[in-house]
Scaffold this active site. Structure first.
Site, PDB file in Angstrom:
ATOM      1  CD  GLN A  94       9.867  -8.207  -2.450  1.00 32.38           C
ATOM      2  OE1 GLN A  94       9.714  -8.001  -1.255  1.00 32.38           O
ATOM      3  NE2 GLN A  94       9.247  -7.514  -3.376  1.00 32.38           N
ATOM      4  CB  SER A 116       5.772   3.357   0.679  1.00 30.16           C
ATOM      5  OG  SER A 116       5.094   2.786  -0.418  1.00 30.16           O
ATOM      6  NE  ARG A 117      10.420   1.065   5.347  1.00 27.18           N
ATOM      7  CZ  ARG A 117      10.182  -0.182   4.945  1.00 27.18           C
ATOM      8  NH1 ARG A 117      10.400  -0.512   3.680  1.00 27.18           N
ATOM      9  NH2 ARG A 117       9.708  -1.095   5.776  1.00 27.18           N
ATOM     10  N   GLY A 144       8.768  -4.991  -8.644  1.00 29.17           N
ATOM     11  CA  GLY A 144       9.706  -3.963  -9.060  1.00 29.17           C
ATOM     12  C   GLY A 144      11.147  -4.380  -8.856  1.00 29.17           C
ATOM     13  CD  GLN A 145      14.278  -5.051 -13.380  1.00 29.62           C
ATOM     14  OE1 GLN A 145      14.940  -4.063 -13.680  1.00 29.62           O
ATOM     15  NE2 GLN A 145      14.059  -6.041 -14.213  1.00 29.62           N
ATOM     16  CE  LYS A 146      11.807   1.090  -4.188  1.00 31.42           C
ATOM     17  NZ  LYS A 146      12.037   0.589  -2.794  1.00 31.42           N
ATOM     18  CG  HIS A 198       3.349   0.522  -5.534  1.00 32.37           C
ATOM     19  ND1 HIS A 198       3.598   1.584  -4.695  1.00 32.37           N
ATOM     20  CD2 HIS A 198       3.852  -0.570  -4.927  1.00 32.37           C
ATOM     21  CE1 HIS A 198       4.229   1.145  -3.612  1.00 32.37           C
ATOM     22  NE2 HIS A 198       4.392  -0.156  -3.724  1.00 32.37           N
ATOM     23  N   GLY A 246       0.787  -1.217   0.000  1.00 32.24           N
ATOM     24  CA  GLY A 246       0.000   0.000   0.000  1.00 32.24           C
ATOM     25  C   GLY A 246       0.820   1.269   0.000  1.00 32.24           C
ATOM     26  CE1 TYR A 247       0.355   7.383   2.639  1.00 32.93           C
ATOM     27  CE2 TYR A 247       2.450   7.785   1.531  1.00 32.93           C
ATOM     28  CZ  TYR A 247       1.349   8.255   2.242  1.00 32.93           C
ATOM     29  OH  TYR A 247       1.240   9.587   2.556  1.00 32.93           O
TER      30      TYR A 247
END
EC number: 6.3.2.1
Length: 280
Positions: free
Chosen positions: A153, A186-187, A147-149, A37, A31-32
């Site tokens: 992950q 988001s951060r 996402g590749q950021k 996204h 979210g956010y």
């Protein structure tokens, strides 16, 4: 577009679509939502008949001192954003819906989770693998978008899908950046004006590493050291890690090879940000 809270509702909708022969794209998020996204949702919209977005701040992937309670949330804003991009369904469960009383089954992984973010966030990837496995079983998508950021992950999810025989295509999408280069996150909302300016050291350092690769530098350690020295010029920055790793196994390497991931995690004040470049 529907917003649903229960696993039963998701399955009812997806089963109806599947019976009609429609394909399902899935974008798992906490979210956010921002334009990063949004790029995933747009890609899913282009490649599938239906699009499901999950919005779930997963408590299992946060350590005891991390920002679970303060993690930004705005379902109303997220819903409008998803609808504007053509999503068909948002799955927004409560933690009790995903983890019933007595929950004790986990998906864990070795090797790929032991470097980079796995060192400083030891419970993180067990939480990621467990929740993504559950979401894959609930949504049953044809394709899932990441996402590749979050390059580590992405590699872990691809490996998990292969190991556990999920019949899902995992698709990585490029990093989306602000006009000044900062990777969307988001951060980023945690940053003060001064910290926001200081955070540009990440994208500038990624650019430095990329330039060294393109100039033909073959010593991975030299690239990493140059990147560290560049970050250390910013007083508000504190390095968690800067590493060059094999793009498939996430293990550290000494010599430049393809595929290779040069990744970093850096604290700007109290906010931990990540960025990377992939040499492939």
């Amino acid at each position: 577009m529907k917003v649903v809270k229960t696993i039963k509702e998701v399955r009812e909708n997806v089963n109806t679509w599947k019976k009609e022969g429609q394909t399902v794209g899935f974008v798992p998020t906490m979210g956010y939502l921002h334009e990063g996204h949004g790029s995933l949702i747009k890609k899913a919209r282009e490649e599938n008949d239906k699009v499901v977005v999950s919005i779930f701040v997963n408590p299992m992937q946060f350590g005891p001192t991390e920002d679970l309670e303060s993690y930004p949330r705005d379902l109303e804003k997220d819903s409008k954003f998803c609808e504007s991009l053509g999503a068909d369904l948002i799955f927004n469960p409560e933690p009790e819906e995903m983890y019933k009383d007595g929950f004790s089954s986990y998906v864990d992984m070795s090797v790929l989770t032991e470097e980079l973010c796995g060192l400083s966030r030891p419970v993180h990837f067990r939480g990621v693998c467990t929740v993504v496995s559950k979401l894959f079983n609930i949504v049953n998508p044809d394709r899932a978008y990441f996402g590749q950021k979050d390059a580590q992950q992405l590699a872990i999810i691809k490996h998990m899908v292969q190991d556990l025989n999920f019949d899902i295509e995992v698709i990585g999408c490029p990093i989306v950046r602000e006009e000044d280069g900062l990777a969307k996150s988001s951060r980023n909302t945690y940053l003060s004006a001064e910290e926001r300016k200081a955070a540009l050291i990440l994208s500038r350092t990624v650019k430095l590493g990329r330039e060294m690769l393109e100039a033909g530098e073959t010593d991975a350690d030299k690239i990493v050291e140059a990147m560290k020295k560049n970050i250390e010029t910013e007083p508000l920055a504190r390095i968690d890690y800067v590493k060059a790793v094999d793009g498939l196994t996430m293990q550290q390497i000494k010599k430049v090879q393809k595929p290779m991931l040069v990744a970093m995690a850096v604290y700007i004040g109290k906010t931990r940000l990540i960025d990377n470049t992939i040499w492939d």
